[in-house]
Design an enzyme around this catalytic site. Structure first.
Site, PDB file in Angstrom:
ATOM      1  N   CYS A   4       4.169 -50.213 -43.963  1.00 38.05           N
ATOM      2  CA  CYS A   4       3.391 -51.446 -43.803  1.00 38.05           C
ATOM      3  C   CYS A   4       3.171 -51.769 -42.330  1.00 38.05           C
ATOM      4  O   CYS A   4       2.115 -52.271 -41.933  1.00 38.05           O
ATOM      5  CB  CYS A   4       4.087 -52.602 -44.508  1.00 38.05           C
ATOM      6  SG  CYS A   4       5.747 -52.992 -43.892  1.00 38.05           S
TER       7      CYS A   4
ATOM      8  N   HIS B 114      31.614 -67.459 -20.067  1.00 35.70           N
ATOM      9  CA  HIS B 114      32.523 -66.478 -19.476  1.00 35.70           C
ATOM     10  C   HIS B 114      32.166 -66.219 -18.015  1.00 35.70           C
ATOM     11  O   HIS B 114      33.038 -66.069 -17.151  1.00 35.70           O
ATOM     12  CB  HIS B 114      32.462 -65.171 -20.285  1.00 35.70           C
ATOM     13  CG  HIS B 114      33.493 -64.172 -19.902  1.00 35.70           C
ATOM     14  ND1 HIS B 114      33.583 -62.922 -20.494  1.00 35.70           N
ATOM     15  CD2 HIS B 114      34.498 -64.208 -18.985  1.00 35.70           C
ATOM     16  CE1 HIS B 114      34.598 -62.256 -19.959  1.00 35.70           C
ATOM     17  NE2 HIS B 114      35.155 -63.004 -19.042  1.00 35.70           N
TER      18      HIS B 114
ATOM     19  N   ASP C  59       2.745 -49.677 -39.964  1.00 37.01           N
ATOM     20  CA  ASP C  59       1.654 -48.839 -39.459  1.00 37.01           C
ATOM     21  C   ASP C  59       0.301 -49.504 -39.699  1.00 37.01           C
ATOM     22  O   ASP C  59      -0.591 -49.447 -38.848  1.00 37.01           O
ATOM     23  CB  ASP C  59       1.684 -47.472 -40.145  1.00 37.01           C
ATOM     24  CG  ASP C  59       2.838 -46.606 -39.686  1.00 37.01           C
ATOM     25  OD1 ASP C  59       2.946 -46.374 -38.470  1.00 37.01           O
ATOM     26  OD2 ASP C  59       3.621 -46.149 -40.532  1.00 37.01           O
TER      27      ASP C  59
ATOM     28  N   GLU D 182      -2.663 -54.557 -47.719  1.00 34.51           N
ATOM     29  CA  GLU D 182      -1.320 -54.130 -47.340  1.00 34.51           C
ATOM     30  C   GLU D 182      -1.144 -52.641 -47.624  1.00 34.51           C
ATOM     31  O   GLU D 182      -1.949 -52.010 -48.312  1.00 34.51           O
ATOM     32  CB  GLU D 182      -0.274 -54.918 -48.129  1.00 34.51           C
ATOM     33  CG  GLU D 182      -0.374 -54.696 -49.631  1.00 34.51           C
ATOM     34  CD  GLU D 182       0.519 -55.614 -50.433  1.00 34.51           C
ATOM     35  OE1 GLU D 182       1.423 -56.220 -49.837  1.00 34.51           O
ATOM     36  OE2 GLU D 182       0.316 -55.728 -51.659  1.00 34.51           O
TER      37      GLU D 182
ATOM     38  N   CYS E 140      28.490 -61.391 -19.564  1.00 36.40           N
ATOM     39  CA  CYS E 140      28.776 -62.179 -20.770  1.00 36.40           C
ATOM     40  C   CYS E 140      28.511 -63.669 -20.518  1.00 36.40           C
ATOM     41  O   CYS E 140      28.942 -64.178 -19.470  1.00 36.40           O
ATOM     42  CB  CYS E 140      30.226 -61.959 -21.188  1.00 36.40           C
ATOM     43  SG  CYS E 140      30.765 -62.909 -22.623  1.00 36.40           S
TER      44      CYS E 140
ATOM     45  N   HIS F 123       8.235 -57.107 -44.538  1.00 39.16           N
ATOM     46  CA  HIS F 123       6.955 -56.530 -44.940  1.00 39.16           C
ATOM     47  C   HIS F 123       5.876 -57.241 -44.134  1.00 39.16           C
ATOM     48  O   HIS F 123       6.075 -58.361 -43.649  1.00 39.16           O
ATOM     49  CB  HIS F 123       6.735 -56.723 -46.445  1.00 39.16           C
ATOM     50  CG  HIS F 123       5.480 -56.095 -46.966  1.00 39.16           C
ATOM     51  ND1 HIS F 123       5.270 -54.727 -46.975  1.00 39.16           N
ATOM     52  CD2 HIS F 123       4.354 -56.656 -47.502  1.00 39.16           C
ATOM     53  CE1 HIS F 123       4.086 -54.470 -47.508  1.00 39.16           C
ATOM     54  NE2 HIS F 123       3.505 -55.626 -47.822  1.00 39.16           N
TER      55      HIS F 123
ATOM     56  N   HIS G 291      31.698 -66.628 -25.734  1.00 37.96           N
ATOM     57  CA  HIS G 291      31.498 -65.242 -25.318  1.00 37.96           C
ATOM     58  C   HIS G 291      30.483 -64.548 -26.220  1.00 37.96           C
ATOM     59  O   HIS G 291      30.238 -64.977 -27.343  1.00 37.96           O
ATOM     60  CB  HIS G 291      32.807 -64.455 -25.423  1.00 37.96           C
ATOM     61  CG  HIS G 291      33.929 -64.964 -24.589  1.00 37.96           C
ATOM     62  ND1 HIS G 291      34.220 -64.455 -23.343  1.00 37.96           N
ATOM     63  CD2 HIS G 291      34.869 -65.921 -24.830  1.00 37.96           C
ATOM     64  CE1 HIS G 291      35.288 -65.071 -22.851  1.00 37.96           C
ATOM     65  NE2 HIS G 291      35.697 -65.971 -23.739  1.00 37.96           N
TER      66      HIS G 291
END
Length: 481
Positions: A32, A313, A34, A111, A321, A95, A206
């Protein structure tokens, strides 16, 4: 960018596409995605990004091309809209289709691969017409000047409404409810970390740098009986994924999560799990569960949510982080661009604080993503300055990580990163390698690794041939962790 076709011309193209097959990326047959890419290429000469169809609205920069709209019960989709179905379709990949007709109750679409046979020849499933009930897990995409909107479609399961119109009754809109967190307190047994002697002063949020499989339960299984030598490498107080919170340390205990004495002693550390492996939707849900747990703890300790109690962090040590949250909510990737600037740090903290305050007030916040973020991938894209080019025209850079293959064999090469080089072996689905180098050559992204004394070169995704930093990459053929 101006579309190459008018709305009417594009609708005519859709009609002429019926009965044809499209395999734009030359991978996994006639999907789909594509068909969506075929239309997008006709309109703009570009290809859409995203691992699956469900990622299209979040993995692409639609500035100047499309606008994102929130759908309402009286919103009417238009011919030419691209409809994107969520992860409850297509085995988690979603989809995608093109709308040619719509009412408030249903849409008719062009589709490909609705029935799932497109990965084979799929000749019995070329592009065709389908009728769908409106579903709350859809999004739709509209092009600027063409009325092709990205919109959220409401859920309608009442088949009667398709045939019989009647006045709508005014009903109270149900209020969203927070998920019920499953809190598992199972303190690590390999070492009894010292007590703080008081409640924490706040919380450090974190990102765990974990793979898709690095869930809260997985951390529990791996750490609850781990020896001191493993805990010394780092242990936070809680690990969160989905609706599960594993509490690894008591609130009264010191943690080893910031590489900083103050952060470890006075702050409660929470890891948002799967930050390197989950898709954006999953990671954002993990974040929301984390914010909900933060709200519960702060209320328990009698603390407000502010810049003193909600910490990152990277405030305690030089680290990327929380890297994934930074990209999603500020558009800045500290992995590839260096330490998070102060303005971006405050932007991220304030986002966290706003979300947590909403939960503390009994509200359900809406997760938002920065418009500076592609929100498209959890793989690291290196900055241009890190690349070098050799005499063979290969762009290369040092990078150490693990690649785990998806569900198709990949041909490994010896000698160099060229499709014409000698074949090494077939890299099997589920196999992994620890690579030390990334290369751009021969239409592909390659990783280089050494196994039993032999250097191998493995293609892991397509490359459009453009030099860094303007390269366009195809979908990853596995996972990087």
């Amino acid at each position: 960018m101006q579309a190459k076709l008018t709305k009417n011309e594009f609708i005519e193209w859709l009609k002429t596409s019926e009965g044809k097959q499209f395999n734009v990326d030359l991978w996994y047959g006639f999907q789909c995605f594509d068909y969506a890419n075929a239309g997008w290429k006709v309109l703009f000469g570009l290809l859409l990004k995203g691992l699956g169809a469900k990622d299209i609205p979040f993995a692409n920069n639609f500035d100047g091309l499309a606008t994102v709209y929130q759908n309402t019960p009286d919103f009417l989709a238009q011919p030419g809209d691209m409809v994107v179905f969520g992860s409850n379709y297509g085995a988690g990949y979603g989809h995608v289709a093109w709308v040619i007709e719509a009412t408030l109750d249903y849409i008719i679409v062009y589709e490909q691969n609705w029935l799932g046979g497109g990965w084979t020849d799929g000749i019995e499933q070329p592009a065709g017409v389908g009728k769908k009930l409106q579903d709350d897990n859809m999004l739709m995409i509209s092009l600027c000047g063409l009325s092709v909107r990205i919109l959220k479609v409401r859920q309608r399961h009442d088949q009667f409404n398709l045939l019989h119109k009647h006045p709508k009754k005014e009903t109270a809109k149900p209020q969203p409810k927070a998920v019920e967190l499953k809190i598992i307190k199972d303190v690590v047994k390999g070492y009894d970390l010292p007590k703080r002697g008081s409640n924490p002063k706040g919380i450090v949020i974190h990102n765990d740098a974990g793979s898709k499989g690095a869930t809260a339960e997985a951390y529990r299984n791996g750490l609850v009986n781990a020896p001191l030598s493993r805990l010394e490498a780092g242990i936070a107080h809680s690990y969160v994924s989905g609706n599960t919170v594993w509490q690894a340390l008591d609130e009264s205990q010191v943690g080893w999560h910031t590489a900083n004495q103050i952060g470890n002693k006075y702050y409660y550390g929470i890891e948002v799990c799967q930050s390197m492996g989950a898709d954006n939707a999953t990671f954002l849900k993990n974040e929301q569960a984390t914010f909900q747990e933060c709200a519960r703890l702060l209320k328990k300790w009698g603390l407000p949510a502010n810049r003193n109690t909600i910490r990152l962090h990277n405030e305690f040590t030089s680290t990327s982080c929380p890297h994934r949250s930074s990209v999603l909510h500020t558009g800045f990737d500290p992995v590839t661009r260096g330490l998070l600037p102060e303005d971006k740090r405050l932007q991220l903290k304030d986002y966290f604080i706003k979300q947590i305050r909403a939960y503390m007030d009994g509200k359900i916040p809406v997760a938002t993503v920065s418009n500076e973020s592609s929100a498209s991938s959890n793989t690291v894209k290196p900055v241009a300055s890190a690349w070098k080019r050799n005499k063979y025209g290969t762009y290369y850079m040092e990078e150490s990580a693990r690649f785990t293959n998806g569900n198709q064999p990949i041909t490994v090469r010896k000698v160099g990163p060229f499709l014409s080089c000698p074949v090494g072996y077939q890299f099997q689905p589920g196999g992994y390698c620890d690579y030390t180098e990334v290369m751009l050559q021969d239409g592909h992204v390659w990783v280089g690794y050494t196994w039993e004394g032999q250097r191998y070169y493995l293609p892991i995704r397509t490359w459009n041939g453009s030099a860094p930093p303007n390269q366009i990459l195809g979908d990853l053929w596995g996972e990087i962790s």
